[in-house]
Write an enzyme that holds these catalytic residues in place. Structure first.
Site, PDB file in Angstrom:
ATOM      1  N   TYR A 293       0.866  -1.139   0.064  1.00  0.00           N
ATOM      2  CA  TYR A 293      -0.193   0.019   0.013  1.00  0.00           C
ATOM      3  C   TYR A 293       0.799   1.319  -0.029  1.00  0.00           C
ATOM      4  CZ  TYR A 293      -2.708   3.498   2.400  1.00  0.00           C
ATOM      5  OH  TYR A 293      -3.404   4.827   3.107  1.00  0.00           O
TER       6      TYR A 293
ATOM      7  N   ASP B  62      -4.034  -2.735  22.122  1.00  0.00           N
ATOM      8  CA  ASP B  62      -4.286  -0.993  21.731  1.00  0.00           C
ATOM      9  C   ASP B  62      -4.160  -0.257  22.727  1.00  0.00           C
ATOM     10  OD1 ASP B  62      -5.351  -1.543  19.151  1.00  0.00           O
ATOM     11  OD2 ASP B  62      -7.473  -1.624  19.832  1.00  0.00           O
TER      12      ASP B  62
ATOM     13  N   ILE C 266     -16.680  -1.424  17.233  1.00  0.00           N
ATOM     14  CA  ILE C 266     -15.760  -0.551  17.907  1.00  0.00           C
ATOM     15  C   ILE C 266     -15.353  -1.290  18.857  1.00  0.00           C
ATOM     16  CG2 ILE C 266     -15.631   1.334  19.300  1.00  0.00           C
ATOM     17  CD1 ILE C 266     -18.076   2.839  17.898  1.00  0.00           C
TER      18      ILE C 266
ATOM     19  N   GLY D  56       1.901  -7.878  -0.751  1.00  0.00           N
ATOM     20  CA  GLY D  56       1.776  -6.750  -1.941  1.00  0.00           C
ATOM     21  C   GLY D  56       1.095  -7.419  -3.129  1.00  0.00           C
TER      22      GLY D  56
ATOM     23  N   SER E  85       7.625   3.071  13.155  1.00  0.00           N
ATOM     24  CA  SER E  85       6.270   3.203  13.377  1.00  0.00           C
ATOM     25  C   SER E  85       6.139   3.777  14.987  1.00  0.00           C
ATOM     26  CB  SER E  85       5.601   1.753  13.303  1.00  0.00           C
ATOM     27  OG  SER E  85       4.230   1.668  13.882  1.00  0.00           O
TER      28      SER E  85
ATOM     29  N   ASP F  96       9.687  -6.742  -4.218  1.00  0.00           N
ATOM     30  CA  ASP F  96       8.730  -7.150  -3.166  1.00  0.00           C
ATOM     31  C   ASP F  96       8.495  -8.794  -3.298  1.00  0.00           C
ATOM     32  OD1 ASP F  96       6.070  -5.510  -1.906  1.00  0.00           O
ATOM     33  OD2 ASP F  96       5.841  -7.589  -1.905  1.00  0.00           O
TER      34      ASP F  96
ATOM     35  N   LYS G 229      10.314  -2.971  14.792  1.00  0.00           N
ATOM     36  CA  LYS G 229      10.493  -1.658  14.158  1.00  0.00           C
ATOM     37  C   LYS G 229      11.733  -0.948  14.954  1.00  0.00           C
ATOM     38  CE  LYS G 229       7.972  -1.517  10.375  1.00  0.00           C
ATOM     39  NZ  LYS G 229       8.621  -1.394   9.284  1.00  0.00           N
TER      40      LYS G 229
ATOM     41  N   PHE H 274       2.502   7.452  12.004  1.00  0.00           N
ATOM     42  CA  PHE H 274       1.260   7.287  12.903  1.00  0.00           C
ATOM     43  C   PHE H 274       0.387   6.421  11.937  1.00  0.00           C
ATOM     44  CE2 PHE H 274       1.878   9.334  16.766  1.00  0.00           C
ATOM     45  CZ  PHE H 274       3.413   9.439  16.786  1.00  0.00           C
ATOM     46  N   ASN H 275      -0.928   6.756  12.060  1.00  0.00           N
ATOM     47  CA  ASN H 275      -1.900   5.727  11.297  1.00  0.00           C
ATOM     48  C   ASN H 275      -2.033   6.230   9.888  1.00  0.00           C
ATOM     49  OD1 ASN H 275      -2.334   5.263  14.044  1.00  0.00           O
ATOM     50  ND2 ASN H 275      -4.079   4.022  13.179  1.00  0.00           N
TER      51      ASN H 275
ATOM     52  N   TYR I 288       5.696  -6.653  16.683  1.00  0.00           N
ATOM     53  CA  TYR I 288       5.739  -5.715  15.578  1.00  0.00           C
ATOM     54  C   TYR I 288       6.371  -4.364  15.922  1.00  0.00           C
ATOM     55  CZ  TYR I 288       4.367  -2.101  12.276  1.00  0.00           C
ATOM     56  OH  TYR I 288       4.731  -1.014  11.318  1.00  0.00           O
TER      57      TYR I 288
ATOM     58  N   ARG J   2      -9.840  -4.274  22.205  1.00  0.00           N
ATOM     59  CA  ARG J   2      -8.820  -5.205  21.350  1.00  0.00           C
ATOM     60  C   ARG J   2      -7.643  -5.272  22.096  1.00  0.00           C
ATOM     61  NH1 ARG J   2      -7.689  -3.694  15.056  1.00  0.00           N
ATOM     62  NH2 ARG J   2      -6.228  -2.279  16.168  1.00  0.00           N
TER      63      ARG J   2
HETATM   64  N1  UFG Z   1     -10.630  -0.357  15.340  1.00  0.00           N
HETATM   65  C1  UFG Z   1     -11.898  -0.649  15.617  1.00  0.00           C
HETATM   66  N2  UFG Z   1     -12.604  -1.431  14.829  1.00  0.00           N
HETATM   67  C2  UFG Z   1     -12.299  -1.871  13.769  1.00  0.00           C
HETATM   68  C3  UFG Z   1     -10.778  -1.308  13.472  1.00  0.00           C
HETATM   69  C4  UFG Z   1      -9.915  -0.598  14.192  1.00  0.00           C
HETATM   70  O1  UFG Z   1     -12.513   0.148  16.582  1.00  0.00           O
HETATM   71  O2  UFG Z   1     -12.867  -2.679  12.972  1.00  0.00           O
HETATM   72  C5  UFG Z   1     -10.018   0.764  16.185  1.00  0.00           C
HETATM   73  C6  UFG Z   1      -8.966   0.176  16.882  1.00  0.00           C
HETATM   74  O3  UFG Z   1      -8.996  -0.667  18.192  1.00  0.00           O
HETATM   75  C7  UFG Z   1      -7.800   1.486  17.099  1.00  0.00           C
HETATM   76  C8  UFG Z   1      -8.373   2.351  15.692  1.00  0.00           C
HETATM   77  O4  UFG Z   1      -9.526   1.823  15.247  1.00  0.00           O
HETATM   78  O5  UFG Z   1      -8.426   2.183  18.288  1.00  0.00           O
HETATM   79  C9  UFG Z   1      -7.179   2.206  14.757  1.00  0.00           C
HETATM   80  O6  UFG Z   1      -7.212   0.984  14.484  1.00  0.00           O
HETATM   81  P1  UFG Z   1      -6.315   0.319  13.133  1.00  0.00           P
HETATM   82  O7  UFG Z   1      -6.210  -1.066  13.153  1.00  0.00           O
HETATM   83  O8  UFG Z   1      -6.801   1.123  11.917  1.00  0.00           O
HETATM   84  O9  UFG Z   1      -4.785   0.931  13.450  1.00  0.00           O
HETATM   85  P2  UFG Z   1      -3.837   0.826  14.858  1.00  0.00           P
HETATM   86  O10 UFG Z   1      -3.912   1.953  15.430  1.00  0.00           O
HETATM   87  O11 UFG Z   1      -4.073  -0.451  15.503  1.00  0.00           O
HETATM   88  O12 UFG Z   1      -2.588   0.267  13.691  1.00  0.00           O
HETATM   89  C10 UFG Z   1      -1.857   1.604  13.386  1.00  0.00           C
HETATM   90  C11 UFG Z   1      -1.054   0.893  12.397  1.00  0.00           C
HETATM   91  C12 UFG Z   1       0.006  -0.034  12.660  1.00  0.00           C
HETATM   92  C13 UFG Z   1       0.928   0.376  13.710  1.00  0.00           C
HETATM   93  C14 UFG Z   1      -0.193   0.998  14.855  1.00  0.00           C
HETATM   94  C15 UFG Z   1       0.880   1.484  15.948  1.00  0.00           C
HETATM   95  O13 UFG Z   1      -1.776   0.139  11.352  1.00  0.00           O
HETATM   96  O14 UFG Z   1       0.806  -0.565  11.599  1.00  0.00           O
HETATM   97  O15 UFG Z   1      -1.024   1.792  14.298  1.00  0.00           O
HETATM   98  O16 UFG Z   1      -0.517   1.649  17.109  1.00  0.00           O
HETATM   99  F1  UFG Z   1       1.733  -0.357  14.464  1.00  0.00           F
END
Ligand code: UFG
Length: 346
Positions: A11, A302, A225, A36, A128, A31, A158, A187-188, A154, A299
């Site tokens: 991505y 988190d 959520i 990918g 990250s 890759d 990093k 970050f995200n 993970y 989850r």
């Molecule tokens: N979330 C939900 N429902 C979902 C998916 C996510 O509530 O179906 C919440 C998660 O609990 C979190 C937020 O949305 O609070 C963001 O979640 P993501 O899975 O989109 O992203 P993350 O913050 O878990 O992960 C990202 C990057 C990772 C990195 C991480 C560091 O994708 O590569 O941040 O915290 F390692």
């Protein structure tokens, strides 16, 4: 410049390839296609036949990486290639250490031996915010000097790659053959390129924005959520969503700003946090669909709130994100997903 993009079929890596090609660089993507996609590689090859090549290989294959660097006289490496699911890394830590560390060292070996031992002169590493773990309240927004205490394998991979690279840069300094090393802690990352060529296609998809868009488009019946009892204003987690094109801007600025002998780390986020509920409201506004949302327990792993202190990247690199509003970021992801019902359809 002549640039090797590892994880170029992923991505973020594919978005980097496109931008570098648009800027007139010669780009080789490498890759293993484990996560990918071949399709964006084929597309980039047909649009940029003279300046783009794709090599299907694992980074751990030092000989192939070394030959690739030497044959194409590459001078710069953007290292995106890594496994990047926090949850998966908890379940399969060895796979993460093997892929992100062992293969990363294989890549570095090739970089070291390249050009008859003269080596690669510029290296940008995708790190990250996961390296920070769950920062204490006084470290939010998160500055570069926040203690790095990852809470997942993970995040550990990093952080360890950061340390390996810093040691390698020191060795190059001792050899009077310095390298420009930039560590970017994302970050995200979210959104898609507005040309419509590239987007986000993960399998399985776990990231909040694409999961919510799939719910809005009726491609899943509802979404969940994870945790509504966090100590935040609306009880849900807070994250810093940075548009993928703005993220790539930071790489381009680093390539042009950080000179040989320098080693710098930057946190890359817009410096603004959005809660999960705020993101879901943005997806509802952009899509116009009031899709069902279910509350569920937290989850595992988190962090409560992660958003970036972006002062350093703004002042040192002159980075200014174009997308500072969550609706604008979501809109670009929505457009691509709407027009690509099966992603890259591979
Ligand atoms: N979330 C939900 N429902 C979902 C998916 C996510 O509530 O179906 C919440 C998660 O609990 C979190 C937020 O949305 O609070 C963001 O979640 P993501 O899975 O989109 O992203 P993350 O913050 O878990 O992960 C990202 C990057 C990772 C990195 C991480 C560091 O994708 O590569 O941040 O915290 F390692």
């Amino acid at each position: 410049m002549r640039i090797l993009v590892t994880g170029g079929a992923g991505y973020i890596g594919s978005h980097a390839c496109l931008r570098l090609l648009q800027d007139g660089h010669f780009v080789v993507a490498i890759d293993n296609l484990d996560r990918g996609h071949q399709t964006p590689m084929d597309m980039l090859g047909s649009v940029y036949p003279d300046s783009f090549r794709f090599v299907h290989s694992d980074l751990g294959n030092t000989k192939i990486v070394l030959d690739t660097i030497n044959i194409h006289s590459l001078d710069t490496v953007l290292h995106f290639g890594a496994l990047a699911y926090v949850g998966e890394s908890v379940e399969q830590p060895l796979m993460y250490y093997k892929n992100n560390i062992a293969s990363g060292i294989g890549l570095l070996d090739a970089c070291d031996q390249a050009h008859n031992g003269a080596g690669i002169s510029r290296f940008i590493f995708s790190s990250s915010c996961a390296t920070f773990g769950d920062p204490s309240d006084d470290m939010i927004p998160v500055p570069e000097h926040c203690p790095q205490t990852p809470t997942s394998p993970y995040g550990s991979t990093k952080l360890q790659m950061e340390q390996i690279l810093i040691d390698y840069a020191k060795k190059r300094e001792l050899d009077n053959n310095p390298i420009a090393l930039t560590i970017l802690r994302y970050f995200n990352v979210a959104g898609a390129d507005t040309s419509g060529l590239l987007g986000e296609d993960h399998s399985p998809e776990t990231h909040l924005i694409p999961v919510a868009i799939n719910a809005a488009l009726g491609r899943r019946t509802s979404m969940t959520i994870f945790g509504t009892d966090y100590p935040t204003p609306d009880g849900t987690n807070i994250r810093d969503y940075v548009h993928v094109d703005d993220l790539i801007d930071a790489h381009v600025l680093a390539m042009n700003t950080i000179s040989v002998g320098q080693c710098e780390a930057f946190n890359i986020g817009i410096g603004k946090g959005y809660s999960v509920r705020e993101v879901l409201e943005a997806v509802r506004r952009v899509s116009g669909v009031d899709f069902p949302i279910q509350d569920a327990p937290r989850r595992a792993g988190d962090a409560v709130a992660l958003f970036c202190d972006s002062h350093k990247v703004r002042t040192v690199l002159g980075w200014e994100p174009r997308y500072t509003d969550i609706d604008a970021i979501v809109s670009t992801a929505y457009s691509w997903m709407l027009s690509h019902p099966d992603g890259y359809a591979e």
